[in-house]
Design a protein around this motif. Structure first.
Motif, PDB file in Angstrom:
ATOM      1  N   GLY A 112       0.782  -1.258   0.072  1.00 28.72           N
ATOM      2  CA  GLY A 112      -0.076  -0.020  -0.012  1.00 28.72           C
ATOM      3  C   GLY A 112       0.673   1.276   0.069  1.00 28.72           C
ATOM      4  O   GLY A 112       0.136   2.351   0.060  1.00 28.72           O
ATOM      5  N   ASP A 114       3.686   4.024  -1.582  1.00 36.26           N
ATOM      6  CA  ASP A 114       4.007   4.815  -2.986  1.00 36.26           C
ATOM      7  C   ASP A 114       5.245   4.066  -3.402  1.00 36.26           C
ATOM      8  O   ASP A 114       6.038   3.718  -2.733  1.00 36.26           O
ATOM      9  N   GLY A 157      -3.424  11.854  -9.762  1.00 37.77           N
ATOM     10  CA  GLY A 157      -3.304  10.493 -10.153  1.00 37.77           C
ATOM     11  C   GLY A 157      -2.208  10.530 -11.103  1.00 37.77           C
ATOM     12  O   GLY A 157      -1.406  11.414 -11.293  1.00 37.77           O
ATOM     13  N   GLY A 180      -6.891   4.264 -11.785  1.00 38.79           N
ATOM     14  CA  GLY A 180      -7.652   3.488 -10.845  1.00 38.79           C
ATOM     15  C   GLY A 180      -6.948   2.682  -9.727  1.00 38.79           C
ATOM     16  O   GLY A 180      -5.679   2.790  -9.746  1.00 38.79           O
ATOM     17  N   ASP A 181      -7.714   2.201  -8.841  1.00 42.47           N
ATOM     18  CA  ASP A 181      -7.054   1.609  -7.720  1.00 42.47           C
ATOM     19  C   ASP A 181      -6.342   0.364  -8.112  1.00 42.47           C
ATOM     20  O   ASP A 181      -5.470  -0.073  -7.321  1.00 42.47           O
TER      21      ASP A 181
END
Length: 462
Positions: A112, A114, A157, A180-181
């Motif tokens: 999770g 970066d 994003g 998107g996720d």
């Protein structure tokens, strides 16, 4: 089998990383033109630590190599791009993330977190210097010290590593893919940043399939989005297959959108399977759009979908034609030049407009890997190409055009690049007369060590 360890080719030779951050005054051979004043920034992958899994050249931490040019003298500075990933791994003293942030091979403690590496391009726009890679937001750096400022959160994003700067409006036009996720989505973004640096547009649309969309094109009125069959597939990854792979049966698709229109009006054109990392330029004449691109018959550096090795493929300059007045959505393709090459550049004061002069790094000796041995100038009006072939073992990076002045005629100026010298395992910053490349460099600033092979650079005038 002799039991010896196989060395990843992208961790060896001049693909291999360096670990020092240095400041050098460079010795000059020949003459650095008095009118050439500013900074040349070059970005590229440079893993901070031994990778956790099978390394890919595109996945290393970003490192900026800056050449500050003033009064015929050249200063050099290099720094890692201190992204959150770099900081986490630096504190741990080891690699924590899998290649391309692969969760299957990352340390559980960074799930999770970066994984951006900011390793592909570096651009100057609206008073900001951004290190870019296509999986994350732009990462801002101090233009003098290269110290980290951090992610530009206004982009909200992922943003491409290859935005286009409109010479007439001052806008930066850009896109993002796999939005998107979840990874490997078909969702893409089209965005615009105005001349003052404010993001004025970010709209999402769906591509025909999930593809590695490294670059795109703009004209005065249109944006073109190539969706080519180098595909991303989460199910394939979960089954132990490659994250990105060549699937030629999907064909090639290019979305054409008026820059001022809603994304729902996108028109899709098609052609046979091919791949393009980098276009040269695009422009329009009446109802036709022309795009000059470095086209591969198959995507290099990536496997087939079954994991088998992809074919060796070289890129050549090809012109794509889109007829907006026709009922046909087929792209017409015609070769421009027969020399294999990459990193096409031009006088970017002509971005999105008809142009005459282009430059690229070429391969004249039939290399079987991406090792360039020449720099070439192509005059599209005459069809004449002029090459500067380097001594065996030497290899240039991307050539970047610098105009002699803001109002100079197209192509009047200098070409700058970083050249690796195989005999000494060092690198040079070289300057050519842009329209007399065949004569060789007019000035060379010599580094005491090498600059690893990398990707893209840009010039910021003083």
């Amino acid at each position: 089998m002799d039991g010896s360890q196989v060395i990843n080719p992208y961790l060896a030779g001049n693909f291999g990383p360096i670990h020092s951050e240095d400041d050098f005054e460079l010795a000059v051979v020949g003459e650095i033109p008095a009118g050439l004043n500013g900074a040349f920034y070059r970005n590229g992958p440079n893993p901070q630590f031994e990778p956790r899994d099978e390394h890919h050249w595109f996945a290393g931490d970003g490192m900026i190599h800056a050449f500050f040019v003033e009064g015929g003298k050249v200063r050099y500075r290099n720094r890692f791009v201190r992204t959150p990933k770099w900081e986490l791994e630096h504190a741990a003293g080891r690699a924590m993330f899998g290649v391309f942030g692969n969760p299957m091979t990352s340390d559980p403690s960074v799930m999770g977190k970066d994984s951006g590496v900011a390793n592909t391009n570096i651009v100057w726009h609206a008073g900001h210097l951004y290190a870019l890679e296509e999986g994350h937001k732009p990462f801002e750096l101090d233009p003098a010290t290269l110290a980290p400022i951090g992610y530009a959160d206004q982009y909200q994003g992922r943003v491409t590593a290859h935005p286009k700067l409109d010479p007439e409006t001052g806008e930066m036009v850009w896109f993002g893919y796999s939005i998107g996720d979840m990874p490997f989505t078909r969702t893409m973004s089209y965005g615009v940043t105005d001349a003052a640096g404010t993001v004025t547009r970010r709209d999402n649309f769906e591509a025909p399939f999930a593809s590695m969309v490294h670059d795109f094109l703009v004209t005065r009125r249109h944006a073109l989005f190539p969706i080519l069959p180098l595909t991303g597939d989460l199910q394939r990854v979960m089954s132990g297959g490659p994250a990105y792979a060549w699937e030629p049966e999907k064909g090639s698709h290019v979305g054409v959108l008026r820059r001022d229109a809603p994304v729902e009006t996108m028109r899709w054109f098609t052609t046979d399977a091919c791949y393009v990392f980098h276009p040269m330029n695009a422009w329009e004449e009446g109802d036709k759009i022309f795009a000059d691109v470095m086209e591969y018959p198959a995507a290099p550096l990536f496997p087939n979908a079954d994991g088998s090795m992809g074919e060796r493929a070289g890129a050549r300059l090809v012109r794509w034609t889109f007829d907006l007045a026709s009922d046909s959505n087929t792209i017409k393709r015609a070769p421009i030049d027969d020399l294999e090459g990459e990193f096409p550049r031009f006088d970017e004061r002509r971005t999105g407009l008809a142009y005459r002069h282009g430059w690229f790094a070429g391969i004249t000796r039939g290399a079987t890997s991406i090792r360039f041995d020449s720099l070439s100038h192509l005059d599209l009006a005459s069809g004449r190409r002029t090459d500067n072939v380097l001594p065996a073992g030497d290899s240039p990076g991307e050539p970047v055009f610098v105009p002699r002045s803001a109002n100079a005629e197209e192509g009047d100026g200098w070409l700058v690049a970083v050249v690796y010298r195989g005999a000494t395992d060092t690198s040079d910053f070289v300057v050519y007369d842009a329209q007399n490349v065949g004569a060789g460099p007019i000035g060379v600033a010599k580094l005491p060590r090498r600059v690893p092979f990398g990707f893209h650079g840009n010039w910021r005038g003083a």
